[in-house]
Design an enzyme around this catalytic site. Sequence first.
Site, PDB file in Angstrom:
ATOM      1  N   ARG A  51       0.845  -1.206   0.000  1.00 39.34           N
ATOM      2  CA  ARG A  51       0.000   0.000   0.000  1.00 39.34           C
ATOM      3  C   ARG A  51       0.872   1.245   0.000  1.00 39.34           C
ATOM      4  O   ARG A  51       2.094   1.171   0.157  1.00 39.34           O
ATOM      5  CB  ARG A  51      -0.958  -0.009   1.204  1.00 39.34           C
ATOM      6  CG  ARG A  51      -0.196  -0.212   2.502  1.00 39.34           C
ATOM      7  CD  ARG A  51      -0.792   0.476   3.649  1.00 39.34           C
ATOM      8  NE  ARG A  51      -0.762   1.924   3.508  1.00 39.34           N
ATOM      9  CZ  ARG A  51       0.339   2.665   3.672  1.00 39.34           C
ATOM     10  NH1 ARG A  51       1.503   2.119   3.942  1.00 39.34           N
ATOM     11  NH2 ARG A  51       0.266   3.966   3.557  1.00 39.34           N
ATOM     12  N   GLY A  52       0.193   2.408  -0.184  1.00 39.51           N
ATOM     13  CA  GLY A  52       0.930   3.664  -0.350  1.00 39.51           C
ATOM     14  C   GLY A  52       1.102   3.848  -1.852  1.00 39.51           C
ATOM     15  O   GLY A  52       1.554   2.921  -2.540  1.00 39.51           O
ATOM     16  N   ALA A  53       0.736   5.038  -2.332  1.00 41.83           N
ATOM     17  CA  ALA A  53       0.657   5.244  -3.787  1.00 41.83           C
ATOM     18  C   ALA A  53       1.938   4.840  -4.543  1.00 41.83           C
ATOM     19  O   ALA A  53       1.886   4.023  -5.472  1.00 41.83           O
ATOM     20  CB  ALA A  53       0.261   6.693  -4.061  1.00 41.83           C
ATOM     21  N   ARG A 101      -7.513  -0.834  -7.220  1.00 40.47           N
ATOM     22  CA  ARG A 101      -7.724   0.377  -6.415  1.00 40.47           C
ATOM     23  C   ARG A 101      -7.725   1.579  -7.364  1.00 40.47           C
ATOM     24  O   ARG A 101      -6.766   1.767  -8.123  1.00 40.47           O
ATOM     25  CB  ARG A 101      -6.612   0.560  -5.358  1.00 40.47           C
ATOM     26  CG  ARG A 101      -6.590  -0.539  -4.304  1.00 40.47           C
ATOM     27  CD  ARG A 101      -5.707  -0.164  -3.119  1.00 40.47           C
ATOM     28  NE  ARG A 101      -6.393   0.745  -2.213  1.00 40.47           N
ATOM     29  CZ  ARG A 101      -5.791   1.322  -1.168  1.00 40.47           C
ATOM     30  NH1 ARG A 101      -4.506   1.113  -0.941  1.00 40.47           N
ATOM     31  NH2 ARG A 101      -6.474   2.115  -0.368  1.00 40.47           N
ATOM     32  N   ASP A 265      -2.208  10.712  -2.925  1.00 43.93           N
ATOM     33  CA  ASP A 265      -2.490   9.591  -3.841  1.00 43.93           C
ATOM     34  C   ASP A 265      -2.756  10.071  -5.249  1.00 43.93           C
ATOM     35  O   ASP A 265      -2.571   9.328  -6.207  1.00 43.93           O
ATOM     36  CB  ASP A 265      -3.673   8.784  -3.322  1.00 43.93           C
ATOM     37  CG  ASP A 265      -3.259   7.985  -2.091  1.00 43.93           C
ATOM     38  OD1 ASP A 265      -3.270   8.568  -0.990  1.00 43.93           O
ATOM     39  OD2 ASP A 265      -2.868   6.818  -2.249  1.00 43.93           O
ATOM     40  N   ASN A 275      -5.925  12.237  -0.648  1.00 41.51           N
ATOM     41  CA  ASN A 275      -5.061  11.475   0.263  1.00 41.51           C
ATOM     42  C   ASN A 275      -5.988  10.741   1.230  1.00 41.51           C
ATOM     43  O   ASN A 275      -7.229  10.857   1.151  1.00 41.51           O
ATOM     44  CB  ASN A 275      -4.085  12.417   0.989  1.00 41.51           C
ATOM     45  CG  ASN A 275      -2.994  11.650   1.724  1.00 41.51           C
ATOM     46  OD1 ASN A 275      -2.351  10.766   1.150  1.00 41.51           O
ATOM     47  ND2 ASN A 275      -2.790  11.936   3.003  1.00 41.51           N
ATOM     48  N   LYS A 276      -5.402   9.997   2.109  1.00 41.01           N
ATOM     49  CA  LYS A 276      -6.168   9.160   3.040  1.00 41.01           C
ATOM     50  C   LYS A 276      -7.322   9.916   3.686  1.00 41.01           C
ATOM     51  O   LYS A 276      -7.172  11.088   4.056  1.00 41.01           O
ATOM     52  CB  LYS A 276      -5.207   8.624   4.105  1.00 41.01           C
ATOM     53  CG  LYS A 276      -5.800   7.740   5.163  1.00 41.01           C
ATOM     54  CD  LYS A 276      -6.604   6.577   4.612  1.00 41.01           C
ATOM     55  CE  LYS A 276      -5.865   5.732   3.603  1.00 41.01           C
ATOM     56  NZ  LYS A 276      -6.738   4.799   2.856  1.00 41.01           N
TER      57      LYS A 276
HETATM   58  O1  MRU Z   1      -4.954   3.215   1.587  1.00 42.42           O
HETATM   59  P1  MRU Z   1      -3.472   3.471   1.639  1.00 42.42           P
HETATM   60  O2  MRU Z   1      -2.867   3.007   2.916  1.00 42.42           O
HETATM   61  O3  MRU Z   1      -2.758   2.930   0.419  1.00 42.42           O
HETATM   62  O4  MRU Z   1      -3.377   5.047   1.600  1.00 42.42           O
HETATM   63  C1  MRU Z   1      -2.120   5.640   1.625  1.00 42.42           C
HETATM   64  C2  MRU Z   1      -2.139   7.109   1.686  1.00 42.42           C
HETATM   65  O5  MRU Z   1      -3.166   7.734   1.645  1.00 42.42           O
HETATM   66  C3  MRU Z   1      -0.814   7.773   1.690  1.00 42.42           C
HETATM   67  O6  MRU Z   1      -0.854   8.940   2.428  1.00 42.42           O
HETATM   68  C4  MRU Z   1      -0.448   8.105   0.250  1.00 42.42           C
HETATM   69  O7  MRU Z   1      -0.549   6.958  -0.550  1.00 42.42           O
HETATM   70  C5  MRU Z   1       0.890   8.655   0.125  1.00 42.42           C
HETATM   71  S1  MRU Z   1       2.112   7.409   0.338  1.00 42.42           S
HETATM   72  C6  MRU Z   1       3.608   8.134   0.056  1.00 42.42           C
END
Ligand code: MRU
Length: 384
Positions: A51-53, A101, A265, A275-276
């Site tokens: 996970r994480g973009a 996703r 993201d 973002n989250k």
């Molecule tokens: O659902 P996730 O855990 O993949 O969401 C991640 C985020 O929202 C992060 O803040 C974003 O991807 C930036 S990661 C460098």
Amino acid sequence: MDGLDMQNVRLGEDGKAVVILDQSLLPGETRYIEIRTPEEMYEAIRHLKVRGAPAIGIFAAYCMYVLSVEAATAAMAEPEDSSRSFLKRIRKNGDHLKSSRPTAVNLAWAVDRMVLTAQTALEDLDKKPADPQQGEAGERALSIIPEIMRQEAVKIHEEDMAMCRAIAEHGLTLIEDGDGILTHCNAGPLATSQYGTALGPILLGKERGLDFKVFADETRPLLQGARLTTYELNRAGVDVTLICDNMASMVMKNGWIKACLVGCDRVAANGDTANKIGTSGVAILAKHYGIPFYVLGPSSTVDLDCPTGDDIPIELRDPDEIREKFYSRPMAPEGVGCYNPAFDVTDSSLITAIVTEQGICRPPFHESLGEAVARAERQKKGMR
Ligand code: MRU
């Protein structure tokens, strides 16, 4: 520094699997798993094992390589036009991965870049005169395409490391030794490569002897802040305090926060940022208390095809993540209605600056982001 070498995503030794650190098990268990099939790849992204973009983009690039080996073998066994058959197969694999996703643009970006790499290489090879000694032209070309794709995946990974490092350098100019910093979700090494994005300036500063006091929002419902951000910062020896999401206002009011640093993201052309879930609330609070709110991410997260945040697709997830995940028994009446968007969009008017590897973009964002993306593209072309 401890934590920068986590190897959250890498290609397996045999080249037939992608190996990931299963983030869904952290911090309790450190387990690396091998991902081999299209279904396992889809599931690993969907269930946030990776996970994480940026990390999702890197993972997808390696997946596309692994799948290209099988696609090339299958296409070469076909009677005619093996190139077209190969491209059809890898596009299908790519579309499947992309559907796991929708919000983080890095996933689609990496898949499209891998497909384009294969397509361009095939076109280039088609232009070369055929050598009858080496078999049919299509077959000859196909046999070398997976290796070209492997090299492209490695390049995507290496570029991300360099971008994270540059983001950390630029971000560090925005904060000072001793500052209290609030972050939301997880945008550290696990979500990217090495330094991370939002955590990059903090980790780089720590290496240089600076100390920050970080407040990490727990980040309901999947607790990336509680499980992952505190884990990473602890390992790096950074002073971190975990708070529930609804405590952000309190710590800001107490005067403990000098800056908010968050990842992203997808950033629209006007600077609106997905973002989250919960990020936009933090930005609204920061505005209220006069605290600068910084978004940090690679220029590949800027999507100039999305004019505003309204054009960003928002992922909706399983209500049980709210009702029962992480509880020993369900904490809400069975079947109660739930709304579970995984991301929200922070209005660009709430963002002080967006930090990419190209530097610090300030409003008007449609200009500064456009320039950053154009510069990144020029650099990439210059490197080829
Ligand atoms: O659902 P996730 O855990 O993949 O969401 C991640 C985020 O929202 C992060 O803040 C974003 O991807 C930036 S990661 C460098």
